[in-house]
Design an enzyme around this catalytic site. Structure first.
Site, PDB file in Angstrom:
ATOM      1  N   ILE A   1       0.861  -1.173   0.000  1.00 48.01           N
ATOM      2  CA  ILE A   1       0.000   0.000   0.000  1.00 48.01           C
ATOM      3  C   ILE A   1       0.897   1.222   0.000  1.00 48.01           C
ATOM      4  CG2 ILE A   1      -1.740   1.319   1.255  1.00 48.01           C
ATOM      5  CD1 ILE A   1      -1.452  -2.279   2.144  1.00 48.01           C
ATOM      6  N   CYS A   2       0.586   2.183  -0.861  1.00 46.69           N
ATOM      7  CA  CYS A   2       1.292   3.450  -0.892  1.00 46.69           C
ATOM      8  C   CYS A   2       2.802   3.224  -1.110  1.00 46.69           C
ATOM      9  CB  CYS A   2       0.994   4.212   0.402  1.00 46.69           C
ATOM     10  SG  CYS A   2       1.331   5.974   0.369  1.00 46.69           S
ATOM     11  N   SER A   3       3.644   3.887  -0.331  1.00 44.91           N
ATOM     12  CA  SER A   3       5.087   3.792  -0.532  1.00 44.91           C
ATOM     13  C   SER A   3       5.671   2.458  -0.093  1.00 44.91           C
ATOM     14  CB  SER A   3       5.802   4.933   0.207  1.00 44.91           C
ATOM     15  OG  SER A   3       5.446   4.962   1.566  1.00 44.91           O
TER      16      SER A   3
ATOM     17  N   THR B   1       2.513   3.309  -7.016  1.00 47.47           N
ATOM     18  CA  THR B   1       2.688   3.763  -5.644  1.00 47.47           C
ATOM     19  C   THR B   1       2.055   5.135  -5.530  1.00 47.47           C
ATOM     20  OG1 THR B   1       4.292   4.077  -3.845  1.00 47.47           O
ATOM     21  CG2 THR B   1       4.957   4.832  -6.037  1.00 47.47           C
TER      22      THR B   1
END
Length: 335
Positions: free
Chosen positions: A114-116, A134
């Site tokens: 998730i995300c970074s 990302t």
């Protein structure tokens, strides 16, 4: 009876709290929906940290890890998720963590970020030859890793069919995109009605397709960031049905076409044609969500002209038709 699936999410100092709690809540709510249907729970959730105990989030409060990830045999787990946070450089250099993730990739059914958190999977070498995304602000860092097909304009890269993504190792964009990813996993595990029931229960969109763009093209950049284009970028959304060819935009901007193209690439990272297409698409999405016009009228008002042009653009960027989009995210249109 559906199999019991153990879902683990990692946590570390200054982790983004919603990257953890958002996806895990989707799985927990799926258990609740099954209970309402008289069915047993099918997910067991685990929060793993560097050690058992409190883990401070970037929001300042702590989450409690039940166990250290290093003490867990990945073979026990069905799905492992790694969130983003404020200390990704530290996580990307944690060789013990990277090796545990490599070991997990060989044993778990699904490994995602998730995300970074995608940066950690990239540092472990687990995104080589795969599509990945990302958070938009970390896209440049992800692009520094060779051999990854970075796709900035999508919410996640999970696809249980493997046709437009990966069913084994996958990534998602910033923060709330992790919820969209979790809903897609629930739909693949159980069925679409359960995923839709969870989305409704959490007061979410019924489910945004993974190929949907991350952010609104109508969010015009600050003039200080696009000094040469500021006036033109304000003019475009108000004139979507006009001629927005490169030549017409150059006249409006009082620039040579080649100079305008270079300015768009330098200041926005894309050419004028691609930018105009995205602004038109965003306007069409808004009209369809609000049920303000029929699909044919939306196509005309937003500069696509024929509904077929609108349909092709929706499939290209959102992986759904305008009609399907209207039915999912707004009231049904009249045609």
């Amino acid at each position: 009876m559906d199999a019991i699936r153990h879902i683990a999410c990692l946590a570390f100092a200054d982790v983004m709290s919603l990257d953890v709690t958002g996806p895990l809540q989707v799985f927990a709510s799926a258990n609740v929906e099954r209970k309402r249907q008289g069915l047993p729970a099918c997910y067991v959730l685990h929060l793993l940290g560097p050690a058992a105990g409190p883990v401070k989030t970037s929001a300042g409060f702590a989450l409690v890890a039940e166990q250290a990830w290093s003490e867990v045999d990945p073979a026990r787990l069905d799905t492992v998720l790694i969130p983003g946070g404020m200390t990704m450089d530290v996580q990307c250099q944690d060789q013990a963590l990277l090796e545990w993730l490599r070991d997990a990739e060989r044993q778990v059914r699904r490994l995602g970020s998730i995300c970074s958190g995608a940066l950690v999977l990239a540092a472990a070498g687990l995104l080589q030859g795969r599509q990945a995304t990302t958070h938009w602000s970390d896209m440049e860092a992800l692009c520094r890793h060779e051999g990854i097909e970075v796709q900035g304009d999508r919410l996640h890269t999970y696809d249980p069919t493997g046709r437009d993504g990966d069913a084994h190792v996958f990534t998602s964009a910033g923060v709330t995109a992790g919820i969209d990813l979790a809903l897609a996993l629930v739909e693949a595990d159980l069925d679409r009605p359960t995923a839709l029931a969870v989305a409704r229960r959490l007061v979410l969109f019924l489910r945004r397709p993974g190929g949907q763009t991350q952010f609104s093209a109508l969010l015009t950049p600050e003039p200080s960031r696009t000094p040469r284009l500021a006036a033109l970028l304000e003019w475009i959304p108000a004139n979507l049905a006009a001629d927005l060819s490169l030549e017409a935009l150059a006249v409006q901007a009082k620039m040579a076409p080649r100079s305008l193209s270079r300015a768009f690439v330098q200041e926005l990272g894309m050419g004028p044609g691609k930018y105009v297409e995205r602004v038109r698409l965003e306007a069409a999405r808004t009209l369809l969500q609000d049920a303000q016009a029929s699909i044919a009228t939306v196509a005309r008002l937003t500069g696509f002209g024929h509904p077929e042009n609108l349909r092709r653009t929706f499939h290209k960027h959102l992986s759904v038709s305008p009609q399907d989009y209207a039915e999912r995210f707004g009231r049904p249109t009249s045609d």
